[in-house]
Design a protein around this motif. Structure first.
Motif, PDB file in Angstrom:
ATOM      1  N   THR A  73      72.560 -20.316  78.444  1.00 15.46           N
ATOM      2  CA  THR A  73      72.017 -19.239  79.595  1.00 15.46           C
ATOM      3  C   THR A  73      70.838 -19.726  80.352  1.00 15.46           C
ATOM      4  OG1 THR A  73      71.872 -17.552  77.613  1.00 15.46           O
ATOM      5  CG2 THR A  73      70.277 -17.232  79.631  1.00 15.46           C
ATOM      6  N   ARG A  78      70.863 -16.631  84.934  1.00 21.44           N
ATOM      7  CA  ARG A  78      70.226 -15.571  84.075  1.00 21.44           C
ATOM      8  C   ARG A  78      69.267 -15.976  83.302  1.00 21.44           C
ATOM      9  NH1 ARG A  78      73.629 -11.272  83.370  1.00 21.44           N
ATOM     10  NH2 ARG A  78      72.668 -10.562  81.572  1.00 21.44           N
ATOM     11  N   ILE A 171      62.210  -8.208  87.727  1.00 22.55           N
ATOM     12  CA  ILE A 171      63.555  -7.756  88.115  1.00 22.55           C
ATOM     13  C   ILE A 171      63.797  -8.369  89.552  1.00 22.55           C
ATOM     14  CG2 ILE A 171      65.096  -6.064  88.873  1.00 22.55           C
ATOM     15  CD1 ILE A 171      63.744  -3.858  87.056  1.00 22.55           C
ATOM     16  N   SER A 175      66.454 -11.286  90.227  1.00 25.97           N
ATOM     17  CA  SER A 175      67.598 -11.154  91.081  1.00 25.97           C
ATOM     18  C   SER A 175      67.564 -11.838  92.311  1.00 25.97           C
ATOM     19  CB  SER A 175      67.605  -9.684  91.596  1.00 25.97           C
ATOM     20  OG  SER A 175      67.752  -8.598  90.393  1.00 25.97           O
ATOM     21  N   SER A 217      63.621  -1.559  80.995  1.00 22.60           N
ATOM     22  CA  SER A 217      64.715  -0.988  81.721  1.00 22.60           C
ATOM     23  C   SER A 217      65.976  -1.509  81.771  1.00 22.60           C
ATOM     24  CB  SER A 217      64.277  -0.842  83.228  1.00 22.60           C
ATOM     25  OG  SER A 217      64.422  -2.092  83.947  1.00 22.60           O
ATOM     26  N   SER A 218      66.969  -0.588  81.833  1.00 26.58           N
ATOM     27  CA  SER A 218      68.509  -1.202  81.881  1.00 26.58           C
ATOM     28  C   SER A 218      68.490  -2.284  82.801  1.00 26.58           C
ATOM     29  CB  SER A 218      69.360  -0.041  82.052  1.00 26.58           C
ATOM     30  OG  SER A 218      69.224   0.482  83.171  1.00 26.58           O
ATOM     31  N   ALA A 219      67.954  -2.153  83.974  1.00 24.44           N
ATOM     32  CA  ALA A 219      68.149  -2.800  85.214  1.00 24.44           C
ATOM     33  C   ALA A 219      67.460  -4.313  84.839  1.00 24.44           C
ATOM     34  CB  ALA A 219      67.212  -2.635  86.346  1.00 24.44           C
ATOM     35  N   LYS A 221      67.447  -5.545  81.702  1.00 27.02           N
ATOM     36  CA  LYS A 221      68.205  -5.913  80.387  1.00 27.02           C
ATOM     37  C   LYS A 221      69.349  -6.762  81.071  1.00 27.02           C
ATOM     38  CE  LYS A 221      67.011  -2.547  76.841  1.00 27.02           C
ATOM     39  NZ  LYS A 221      67.519  -1.218  76.202  1.00 27.02           N
ATOM     40  N   ARG A 222      69.873  -6.200  82.111  1.00 27.18           N
ATOM     41  CA  ARG A 222      70.962  -6.865  82.583  1.00 27.18           C
ATOM     42  C   ARG A 222      70.891  -8.398  83.276  1.00 27.18           C
ATOM     43  NH1 ARG A 222      71.717  -1.759  85.026  1.00 27.18           N
ATOM     44  NH2 ARG A 222      71.115  -2.744  87.198  1.00 27.18           N
ATOM     45  N   ARG A 223      69.486  -8.452  83.669  1.00 25.05           N
ATOM     46  CA  ARG A 223      69.307  -9.799  83.967  1.00 25.05           C
ATOM     47  C   ARG A 223      68.860 -10.859  83.152  1.00 25.05           C
ATOM     48  NH1 ARG A 223      69.124  -5.831  87.410  1.00 25.05           N
ATOM     49  NH2 ARG A 223      69.221  -6.228  89.707  1.00 25.05           N
ATOM     50  N   ASN A 225      69.879 -12.584  79.250  1.00 23.45           N
ATOM     51  CA  ASN A 225      70.960 -12.912  78.128  1.00 23.45           C
ATOM     52  C   ASN A 225      69.927 -12.903  76.853  1.00 23.45           C
ATOM     53  OD1 ASN A 225      73.264 -13.005  79.346  1.00 23.45           O
ATOM     54  ND2 ASN A 225      73.412 -15.450  79.243  1.00 23.45           N
TER      55      ASN A 225
END
Length: 374
Positions: A73, A78, A171, A175, A217-219, A221-223, A225
Motif C-alpha cells: 500500500t 494510497r 482528503i 488526493s 466519510s466514504s470519500a 475511506k476511498r483514499r 487501504n
C-alpha cells in the motif's frame, strides 16, 4: 540512545537498519531507504532461508500478510489505515514501517477532539509574522507537511478521534498531494503551494471501538487501504510478544529478574479466561471495561516485575502478579471488582485445587487485592 526515555525505532535499531541498507540491492520505490523485501525482513525478523550473515530480530508479531499488504500500500499512491482493537500493535507497526522506509517515525499527528486543520497543514510563528510579515520562513509546517516536503511517511494516530473538518482536510492532501497556502502571494511560481515529493504517504491508525465517535466519510475511506489488525489469540504468539516487550523493559531498567515460564502461563491463561467470559457476557455490565488486549497483558506483567524489583524480594511471585492484574484491570467500581471476584471464585479456585502449582498463590493474591480495593 541511553539518555532517551524512549528511543524511536530508527534510533533504537539504527545498527540493524544501517546494515540492511548496506546489503540491500533490491529495487526501492521512490526515496525509500530499504526495499520492500528488506522492510518486511526488518519488521518480521530473519529466517535461516534468508541466508544473511547476521540475525535480524523480530519486532512485530502477527500475520505476515498484514505486513506485506501494508508495505505494498505504501508503495502505491494510497494511504494506509491500520484498524483494530486497542493494544493490537497498530502504532508499533506504523512506527516500524516509517523507520524502515524513511528512517524517521516521528512525523506524527495525534488525533483528538482538539486536533485542528492547522495540526495537519501549517501554522505561523506569530512573532516573526509581526516583525516581517507572512512568509515561508515564518510558517510552521505540520508533521504531515514536513513529510510531504521530504518524501517521507507521515503518521496520523487515532484518526477517528479527530473531527470531520480535520478529516476533510486530509482528503485533499491524499488526493491532490499538495497543500495550498493562500496567505502567501504567488510570485508567478509555486511559492504558495507545497507539493509532496515521491515517497510521501500517510499511515493512519483507528480504534475499532471508536466506531460512531467520528466515522470516516466514504470519500476518505476511498483514499485509504484498510488493514485490519486482529487481537492476538494464539497463545504461542502472545507469549512471544509479552516476553519480547518484558525483556525490553528489563534491559531498559537494568533489572536482573527472571519471569518464570509457569507465571507467564498463568498470565496468558487468565487473560484467555477473561476474554472467554467477556465473549459470553450478555451485557456490557458483565464485561470488564478493559479491552484485555496483549498490550494490557504486557502492562500487567511490567507492573508486577517493577513492583517485585523495587518493593518485593527481587523475584516475581504469583501473588504479585495477581495483585497487578486486579489493580490494572479494575477501572469501574464495583462492576469490575465483582467480575474479577466471580472469576477468582468460579474459575481460579477450582483450578488451584485441581492443578496446584502457582494457582493457589495467585488465587490468594487476587483475593487480597480485591479486599484492599473494596
Amino acid at each position: 540512545m541511553s539518555d532517551l526515555l524512549r528511543a524511536p525505532a530508527e534510533i533504537k535499531y539504527a545498527e540493524e537498519l544501517d546494515w540492511l541498507e548496506s546489503i540491500d540491492d533490491n529495487p526501492k520505490p521512490f526515496s525509500w531507504r530499504l526495499s520492500p523485501k528488506m522492510v518486511r525482513l526488518f519488521i518480521l525478523g530473519s529466517e535461516r532461508s534468508d541466508g544473511l550473515d547476521r540475525e535480524i530480530s523480530q519486532k512485530w508479531f502477527g500475520d505476515r500478510s498484514f505486513v506485506e499488504r501494508s508495505i505494498v500500500t505504501l508503495a502505491s499512491d494510497r494511504g494506509l489505515l491500520l484498524i483494530g482493537d486497542p493494544g493490537t500493535g497498530k502504532s508499533w507497526l506504523a512506527e516500524l514501517l516509517s523507520a524502515a522506509i524513511s528512517r524517521n517515525s516521528t512525523l506524527v499527528v495525534q488525533g483528538t477532539a482538539g486536533t485542528t486543520e492547522d495540526h495537519i497543514k501549517y501554522s505561523w510563528n506569530v512573532s516573526m509574522v509581526i516583525a516581517k510579515g507572512q512568509s515561508r520562513a515564518s510558517m510552521i509546517p505540520s508533521p504531515i507537511m514536513t513529510a510531504m516536503e521530504a518524501g517521507s511517511i507521515g503518521r496520523f494516530e487515532e484518526l477517528t478521534r479527530s473531527t470531520s473538518d480535520v478529516q476533510d482536510a486530509l482528503i485533499s492532501i491524499l488526493s491532490e498531494k499538495y497543500i495550498s497556502v493562500p496567505e502567501l502571494e504567488s510570485g508567478g511560481g509555486d511559492d504558495n503551494i507545497v507539493f509532496a515529493k515521491p515517497g510521501f504517504s500517510i499511515i493512519a491508525t483507528a480504534n475499532s471501538r471508536d466506531r460512531g465517535v467520528n466515522d470516516l466519510s466514504s470519500a476518505l475511506k476511498r483514499r485509504f487501504n484498510f488493514v485490519r489488525i486482529p487481537v492476538v489469540t494464539n497463545k504461542k504468539s502472545e507469549a512471544e510478544i509479552v516476553r519480547f516487550r518484558t525483556e525490553e523493559l528489563l534491559r531498559r531498567h537494568s533489572i536482573d529478574l527472571d519471569v518464570p515460564p509457569t507465571l507467564l502461563d498463568v498470565l496468558l491463561q487468565s487473560f484467555a479466561d477473561l476474554r472467554a467470559s467477556a465473549a459470553a457476557a450478555g451485557s456490557d455490565d458483565e464485561k470488564l471495561e478493559s479491552a484485555l488486549s496483549t498490550a494490557e497483558q504486557i502492562g500487567v506483567l511490567e507492573d508486577a516485575v517493577l513492583h517485585s524489583n523495587f518493593f518485593g524480594e527481587r523475584a516475581l511471585t504469583a501473588r504479585t502478579l495477581a495483585s497487578s492484574l486486579v489493580g490494572s484491570l479494575t477501572r469501574r467500581e464495583p462492576e469490575d471488582l465483582a467480575i474479577l471476584n466471580k472469576y477468582l471464585h468460579g474459575v481460579v479456585e477450582p483450578r488451584s485445587k485441581e492443578e496446584g502449582g502457582s494457582w493457589p498463590e495467585f488465587l490468594e493474591g487476587g483475593r487480597d487485592a480485591i479486599a484492599t480495593l473494596s
